[in-house]
Design an enzyme around this catalytic site. Structure first.
Site, mmCIF file in Angstrom:
data_model
loop_
_atom_site.group_PDB
_atom_site.id
_atom_site.type_symbol
_atom_site.label_atom_id
_atom_site.label_comp_id
_atom_site.label_asym_id
_atom_site.label_seq_id
_atom_site.Cartn_x
_atom_site.Cartn_y
_atom_site.Cartn_z
ATOM 1 N N THR A 84 0.819 -1.209 0.000
ATOM 2 C CA THR A 84 0.000 0.000 0.000
ATOM 3 C C THR A 84 0.856 1.264 0.000
ATOM 4 O O THR A 84 0.394 2.332 -0.358
ATOM 5 C CB THR A 84 -0.941 0.026 1.221
ATOM 6 O OG1 THR A 84 -0.165 -0.196 2.409
ATOM 7 C CG2 THR A 84 -2.008 -1.025 1.106
ATOM 8 N N ARG A 137 8.937 -2.286 0.772
ATOM 9 C CA ARG A 137 9.523 -2.227 2.113
ATOM 10 C C ARG A 137 10.156 -3.564 2.464
ATOM 11 O O ARG A 137 9.753 -4.609 1.971
ATOM 12 C CB ARG A 137 8.463 -1.888 3.170
ATOM 13 C CG ARG A 137 7.878 -0.498 3.033
ATOM 14 C CD ARG A 137 6.940 -0.175 4.180
ATOM 15 N NE ARG A 137 6.288 1.105 3.979
ATOM 16 C CZ ARG A 137 5.383 1.612 4.811
ATOM 17 N NH1 ARG A 137 5.038 0.940 5.892
ATOM 18 N NH2 ARG A 137 4.834 2.791 4.573
ATOM 19 N N SER A 156 8.119 4.534 6.511
ATOM 20 C CA SER A 156 7.133 5.155 7.388
ATOM 21 C C SER A 156 7.473 4.901 8.855
ATOM 22 O O SER A 156 8.592 5.127 9.285
ATOM 23 C CB SER A 156 5.730 4.663 7.024
ATOM 24 O OG SER A 156 4.737 5.403 7.699
ATOM 25 N N LYS A 185 9.086 4.742 -2.052
ATOM 26 C CA LYS A 185 7.768 5.089 -2.594
ATOM 27 C C LYS A 185 7.932 5.965 -3.832
ATOM 28 O O LYS A 185 8.788 6.850 -3.867
ATOM 29 C CB LYS A 185 6.940 5.880 -1.581
ATOM 30 C CG LYS A 185 6.609 5.164 -0.294
ATOM 31 C CD LYS A 185 5.492 5.874 0.470
ATOM 32 C CE LYS A 185 5.798 7.314 0.794
ATOM 33 N NZ LYS A 185 4.731 7.959 1.597
ATOM 34 N N ASP A 212 5.103 10.492 12.707
ATOM 35 C CA ASP A 212 5.950 9.320 12.501
ATOM 36 C C ASP A 212 7.204 9.706 11.720
ATOM 37 O O ASP A 212 7.467 10.886 11.472
ATOM 38 C CB ASP A 212 5.176 8.202 11.817
ATOM 39 C CG ASP A 212 4.805 8.532 10.385
ATOM 40 O OD1 ASP A 212 4.735 9.720 10.039
ATOM 41 O OD2 ASP A 212 4.585 7.595 9.594
ATOM 42 N N ARG A 229 1.971 10.764 9.287
ATOM 43 C CA ARG A 229 0.945 10.367 10.256
ATOM 44 C C ARG A 229 1.056 11.262 11.478
ATOM 45 O O ARG A 229 2.124 11.785 11.778
ATOM 46 C CB ARG A 229 1.107 8.905 10.671
ATOM 47 C CG ARG A 229 1.026 7.931 9.512
ATOM 48 C CD ARG A 229 1.076 6.504 10.012
ATOM 49 N NE ARG A 229 1.211 5.561 8.920
ATOM 50 C CZ ARG A 229 0.701 4.336 8.919
ATOM 51 N NH1 ARG A 229 0.036 3.900 9.976
ATOM 52 N NH2 ARG A 229 0.870 3.526 7.894
#
Length: 550
Positions: free
Chosen positions: A46, A50, A149, A159, A307, A312
């Site tokens: 998503t 990673r 993240s 990303k 984060d 976030r």
């Protein structure tokens, strides 16, 4: 509560759990992935690719291959504007940045990098792409953010954000993923590369002041005047992340009473308290990970954290401590749609299928449509660009919303702006968001919610992700008739990669994580805690049955 909570959750990180950074960097350069092994291939979830270098999931070979694939994809698409490139504070991010720079420069890509290798939050990349592309039809920019993240310190992530500024859609990531895996094959060749020193000196590599461009524009999305004039005391913990140097600049530029409670940057993240599973995880929505800031709640009128890549947010109020992400999303939506007269009259509320039903109740109260989509911020991008969505938010504490005039701000999650919005709400209303949420419950009902995270291997995750409604053999949910069994989101009919079951007084959803080897069960009741326990128990039975034999 998560029945699998580690005994050390919420405690300071002991030396024994700290990542060995020299060994991790050595693994990044020395381990060679075998593309015949699924776990060692490039795989975009998503939020990009990673993995850990220790597990041969995120190594130099992966980054070189992905960077070459993106270079080729850009050429195929005719994307010839600059590529905005940034990275966060994870130990693997700086080496991966250097690897990507070598390949992208060798391919002649116009690059925009931060002076002095300043860390760059995800929202600053999205903001830069959109600002550059505004009004353009050709020479469009795109971007790359090197970040896993909030994931543990041994993780790496990569990303790609195309010209719309948001997370790349599945058709884009699948093309990049397939090409990168071809390039991973022994003897494949095809990767162009120059030395990092030459890449930095290349005529196509330019310095960009991400901090200045992002910070000076905040007055276009937030009422910074009302925050300043209220003189409220704010505390922020960057959690050792990419925005660590943004917060002092924000305080200086807007003359705010804003204290950075921890400005340490340490790739071991030794200053964190352990998350639910005993791992270090920079998750601002986790009460276990946020213990240090929660302990300071009495010192500030409002406090917040972000984060590692600052996409976030976590909100800590004097009245309620750390707010559950769904509670704050509900408050933010209620406030914004009541105080942003410049937004379109038909602008809708964007939420994911695992976000609180309180958002639906708030939307109905505001007479605003609620657009419900699968997990993944990419589903909000088009609506945020054209203004059909005023707000898009996820249960995992990721959100973005329109500028004051209704135009697009970012199309990727922005942790900084929702954090500062909590100060605007407090300043304008005289009540912190925790108090605001209690007022909502008095009018719309009290929600009891929980999320269970549990380990799952790739086979189990694949099985749960393909769960069919026919495999849910129940007609009642915690004593109430089932209203819906969903495997597709109501807003756009896209697969939710799991299942959601709803009844009048509650719902549950189960899906595999797209970023970690875990699955998640979400549940919410509008009755009481006992009803919530029944919801989670019945959901667990369905998941256990679905995973049997995987």
């Amino acid at each position: 509560m998560n029945s699998r909570v580690n005994a050390l959750a919420g405690q300071p990180a002991p030396a024994a759990v700290l990542v060995d950074v020299p060994r991790l960097i050595t693994a990044y350069y020395s381990e060679r992935p075998d593309p015949s092994i699924a776990a060692q291939r490039v795989a975009f979830g998503t939020s990009g690719h990673r993995g850990s270098a220790f597990d041969v999931g995120f190594n130099e070979a992966h980054v070189l291959a992905i960077s070459q694939a993106i270079s080729e994809y850009r050429k195929q698409q005719g994307t010839d504007g600059p590529l905005f490139l940034g990275f966060d504070t994870h130990a693997l991010s700086a080496p991966a940045f250097a690897s990507a720079l070598e390949v992208l420069a060798a391919n002649g890509v116009e690059l925009m990098i931060a002076a002095g290798d300043e860390y760059t939050p995800t929202p600053a990349i999205s903001h830069a792409i959109l600002n550059y592309n505004r009004g353009r039809k050709t020479g469009m920019a795109d971007g790359i953010v090197i970040t896993p993240s909030h994931n543990p310190p041994d993780s790496g992530g990569f990303k790609y954000n195309p010209a719309n500024g948001g997370p790349a859609d599945t058709d884009v990531t699948k093309w990049i993923e397939n090409r990168a895996n071809e390039l991973l094959k022994p003897g494949a060749g095809g990767i162009k590369r120059i030395a990092v020193s030459a890449a930095r000196r290349a005529a196509t590599t330019h310095l960009h002041d991400y901090v200045q461009n992002y910070v000076q524009d905040l007055g276009a999305i937030l009422d910074m005047d009302v925050i300043r004039e209220s003189k409220i005391r704010m505390g922020v913990d960057p959690l050792g992340g990419a925005g660590v140097h943004y917060w002092p600049r924000i305080a200086e530029r807007y003359r705010l009473d804003l204290t950075v409670v921890n400005d340490a940057v340490d790739p071991t993240f030794r200053f964190m308290t352990l998350d639910w599973d005993g791992k270090i995880r920079m998750d601002p929505s986790s009460a276990y990970a946020m213990q240090r800031l929660i302990a300071l709640k009495g010192r500030y009128d409002i406090a917040f954290a972000c984060d590692t890549d600052h996409d976030r947010h976590g909100i800590v109020t004097p009245s309620s401590g750390l707010m559950p992400a769904n509670h704050y999303l509900s408050v933010a939506i209620d406030y914004l749609f009541s105080h942003r007269s410049g937004w379109r009259a038909d602008a809708a509320v964007g939420k994911t299928v695992v976000s609180s039903a309180m958002i639906d109740r708030v939307g109905k109260r505001l007479n605003r449509a609620v657009y419900e989509v699968p997990v993944g911020f990419k589903w909000f991008v088009a609506g945020l660009v054209d203004g059909k969505l005023g707000f898009g938010g996820e249960e995992s504490a990721g959100a973005s919303f329109s500028r004051i005039d209704g135009k697009v701000w970012t199309t990727d999650k922005d942790g900084i702006v929702p954090a500062l919005l909590s100060a605007e709400i407090t300043a304008r209303t005289g009540r912190d968001p925790g108090e605001q949420y209690r007022a909502l419950t008095q009018e719309l009902g009290t929600s009891f919610a929980d999320r269970i995270d549990a380990p799952a291997n790739s086979a189990q995750k694949a099985k749960l992700g393909k769960l069919d409604r026919k495999q849910v053999h129940i007609t009642e949910l915690a004593g109430e008739p089932i209203e819906q069994i969903l495997t597709q989101a109501p807003g756009n009919n896209a697969s939710i990669g799991g299942v959601k079951v709803t009844a009048r007084g509650g719902w549950f959803a189960a899906r595999p994580s797209g970023t970690e080897d875990i699955y998640k069960i979400y549940a919410e009741s509008f009755h009481d805690d006992a009803h919530l326990r029944r919801l989670t128990a019945e959901a667990q039975t369905i998941v256990d049955t679905a995973l049997a034999g995987a």
